[in-house]
Motif scaffolding. Structure first.
Motif, short mmCIF file in Angstrom:
data_model
loop_
_atom_site.label_atom_id
_atom_site.label_comp_id
_atom_site.label_asym_id
_atom_site.label_seq_id
_atom_site.Cartn_x
_atom_site.Cartn_y
_atom_site.Cartn_z
N ALA A 145 0.83 -1.21 0.00
CA ALA A 145 0.00 0.00 0.00
C ALA A 145 0.86 1.26 0.00
N GLY A 146 2.08 1.16 0.52
CA GLY A 146 2.98 2.30 0.54
C GLY A 146 3.44 2.74 -0.83
N ASP A 147 3.26 1.88 -1.84
CA ASP A 147 3.65 2.25 -3.20
C ASP A 147 2.60 3.07 -3.92
N LEU A 148 1.40 3.20 -3.32
CA LEU A 148 0.33 3.96 -3.95
C LEU A 148 0.58 5.46 -3.79
N LEU A 149 0.61 6.17 -4.90
CA LEU A 149 0.78 7.62 -4.86
C LEU A 149 -0.56 8.34 -4.72
N ALA A 150 -1.60 7.80 -5.31
CA ALA A 150 -2.92 8.43 -5.26
C ALA A 150 -3.98 7.44 -5.70
N ILE A 151 -5.23 7.77 -5.37
CA ILE A 151 -6.38 6.93 -5.72
C ILE A 151 -7.41 7.81 -6.42
N GLY A 152 -7.88 7.36 -7.58
CA GLY A 152 -8.95 8.05 -8.29
C GLY A 152 -10.17 7.15 -8.32
N ILE A 153 -11.34 7.71 -8.06
CA ILE A 153 -12.55 6.90 -8.01
C ILE A 153 -13.71 7.65 -8.64
N GLY A 154 -14.47 6.96 -9.49
CA GLY A 154 -15.65 7.54 -10.12
C GLY A 154 -16.91 6.90 -9.56
N LEU A 155 -17.92 7.73 -9.28
CA LEU A 155 -19.18 7.26 -8.72
C LEU A 155 -20.34 7.62 -9.67
N PRO A 156 -21.37 6.77 -9.73
CA PRO A 156 -22.49 7.02 -10.65
C PRO A 156 -23.53 7.98 -10.06
N GLY A 157 -23.09 9.16 -9.67
CA GLY A 157 -23.98 10.15 -9.10
C GLY A 157 -23.27 11.46 -8.87
N PRO A 158 -23.99 12.50 -8.47
CA PRO A 158 -23.37 13.81 -8.22
C PRO A 158 -22.36 13.74 -7.08
N VAL A 159 -21.22 14.39 -7.28
CA VAL A 159 -20.16 14.39 -6.28
C VAL A 159 -19.71 15.83 -6.01
N GLU A 160 -19.61 16.17 -4.75
CA GLU A 160 -19.01 17.45 -4.36
C GLU A 160 -17.49 17.25 -4.41
N HIS A 161 -16.88 17.74 -5.47
CA HIS A 161 -15.48 17.38 -5.73
C HIS A 161 -14.55 17.84 -4.62
N SER A 162 -14.84 18.97 -3.99
CA SER A 162 -13.94 19.49 -2.96
C SER A 162 -13.85 18.58 -1.74
N THR A 163 -14.91 17.81 -1.47
CA THR A 163 -14.91 16.91 -0.31
C THR A 163 -14.88 15.44 -0.71
N GLY A 164 -15.19 15.14 -1.97
CA GLY A 164 -15.25 13.75 -2.40
C GLY A 164 -16.49 13.02 -1.92
N ARG A 165 -17.51 13.78 -1.49
CA ARG A 165 -18.73 13.15 -0.97
C ARG A 165 -19.85 13.19 -2.01
N PRO A 166 -20.52 12.05 -2.24
CA PRO A 166 -21.69 12.07 -3.12
C PRO A 166 -22.82 12.86 -2.47
N ILE A 167 -23.54 13.64 -3.29
CA ILE A 167 -24.61 14.50 -2.77
C ILE A 167 -25.94 14.10 -3.40
N ASN A 168 -26.84 13.60 -2.57
CA ASN A 168 -28.18 13.17 -3.01
C ASN A 168 -28.15 12.34 -4.29
N PRO A 169 -27.35 11.29 -4.35
CA PRO A 169 -27.28 10.48 -5.57
C PRO A 169 -28.54 9.64 -5.72
N PRO A 170 -29.26 9.76 -6.84
CA PRO A 170 -30.58 9.11 -6.96
C PRO A 170 -30.56 7.60 -6.97
N ILE A 171 -29.47 6.97 -7.48
CA ILE A 171 -29.47 5.51 -7.56
C ILE A 171 -28.50 4.89 -6.54
N MET A 172 -28.11 5.69 -5.52
CA MET A 172 -27.12 5.22 -4.55
C MET A 172 -27.63 5.38 -3.12
N PRO A 173 -28.64 4.62 -2.72
CA PRO A 173 -29.17 4.75 -1.35
C PRO A 173 -28.09 4.45 -0.31
N GLY A 174 -28.01 5.31 0.69
CA GLY A 174 -27.03 5.14 1.76
C GLY A 174 -25.72 5.84 1.51
#
Length: 403
Positions: A145-174
């Protein structure tokens, strides 16, 4: 420092970390260079270049790649971006699938894995699988894990990019406001970049097929409809990260059609895969998903072909406004419904080329995605790479090694 776009020498701070950053940015083009060549390009003393190259090598970012052609005497060593050192993680979270890939610093995928899992199972279940599978893939490569420089992740819903948190995603309950970076950082000491899936698909498509294009719109047509906008060579997210959300733009033809967002007449309610499937099912055809619609089109069903063509026209109506606002070089269609091929694209072209100003469409290409289902994975990796290899990130890492 060196302005990478011009080669001009700018101010270098006393610690010299910016020198290492500038050297690294020069080497990101993949071309191997000697210390002497780097010294000539930057105007820095060869001894200074040597010290900073050593620092970059200790970080696993740069590696020797052989000797230059000798002009007499001992040949000089050449250096280039390391492809066997540090790595990044790309994660593609779909509505019903998960993909993770370990990539080198050029974006080349070293190993990847796919799992059928619905995003509705919740963030802990999904991200726990990502964590466990990443450890397995790293171990298989002889990495940690120490060899990882960064992690990129895409989610199927609206994301507040500054925090990385999904916001009211319609198909992502929870998932609403779930701390995705925080959860992954419990296992990986690396920055986590989170974005919506269409944005990372735009990044992946551009990297794969349009590297010289600075103005591109990627349109995903599947369960929903959205777009990723690249303008001036940069992904445009807008103030809150919702730039490109064309699926909920009003289309007059569907004035009375209800949308899941609570409004009526949204493009998504007319032209998405499920919308077309519902329309076709009223004629007695067995269709409930985007893939069902695509299969009907491939079998030559006239009703399905006409429905997809009309969906293209509806999408084209919205994109005509986008063309006037952004003036892209390319509009690329991806997502499951784009597999219907020329029928969807023909509808888009019909409207965009007819209603846009001639100057805006003179060189405009409207085409199907070349990256296809790999666009999101490529984009997630590039999201991580662009952050990890940004000048400020390199400077911070080098500063830590020189303390």
């Amino acid at each position: 420092m060196v302005d990478i776009s011009t080669g001009a020498v700018r101010h270098v701070n006393a610690l010299g970390s910016s020198v290492a950053s500038d050297l690294f940015q020069l080497l990101r083009d993949g071309k191997a260079r000697t210390r002497t060549e780097l010294s000539a390009m930057t105007g820095l003393a060869r001894s200074t270049v040597a010290l900073r190259i050593d620092a970059l090598m200790r970080l696993g970012l740069v590696a020797p790649v052989g000797d230059a052609v000798s002009t007499g005497g001992r040949p000089s060593s050449q250096f280039a971006i390391a492809t066997s050192g540090r790595v990044v993680l790309g994660v593609d979270v779909g509505a019903s699938h998960l993909r993770v890939a370990i990539s080198d610093l050029t974006g080349g995928i070293l190993v990847q894995s796919t799992e059928r899992m619905h995003v509705t199972e919740g963030p802990e279940a999904v991200l726990s699988w990502v964590i466990a599978e990443t450890h397995t893939l790293l171990a298989g490569l002889g990495r940690t894990a120490g060899d990882l420089l960064a992690i990129g992740i895409g989610l199927p819903g609206p994301v507040e990019h500054s925090t990385g948190r999904p916001i009211n995603p319609p198909i992502m309950p929870g998932w609403d406001r779930f701390d995705v970076p925080g959860y992954l950082n419990s296992s990986f000491d690396a920055p986590v970049l989170v974005d919506n899936d269409v944005n990372i698909m735009a990044l992946g498509e551009r990297e794969h097929a349009w590297p010289e294009v600075d103005h591109l719109i990627f349109v995903k047509v599947a369960t929903g409809i959205g777009s990723g906008v690249i303008s001036g060579g940069l992904l445009q997210r807008g103030a809150q990260g919702t730039a490109g959300d064309i699926g909920h733009v009003y289309v007059a033809r569907g004035a009375n059609v209800p949308c899941s967002c609570g409004n009526r007449g949204c493009l998504e309610a007319l032209a998405s895969g499920p919308a077309l499937a519902r329309e076709l099912s009223t004629t007695g055809l067995a269709a409930t998903t985007s893939q069902d619609v695509v299969e009907l089109v491939k079998r030559g069903n006239i009703d399905a072909i006409q429905a997809v063509r009309q969906a293209g026209r509806d999408i084209g109506e919205v994109l005509t406004t986008c063309v006037s606002l952004i003036n892209p070089t390319a509009i690329v269609l991806g997502g499951s419904l784009a597999q219907a091929g020329e029928h969807l694209i023909a509808g888009v072209r019909e409207i965009v080329y007819t209603r846009s100003m001639p100057l805006a469409t003179e060189h405009l290409q409207i085409t199907q995605s070349k990256a296809g289902p790999d666009a999101a994975m490529l984009g997630a990796s590039m999201l991580a790479i662009h952050h990890a290899l940004a000048p400020e990130s390199i400077e911070a890492m080098v500063a830590l090694t020189t303390r």
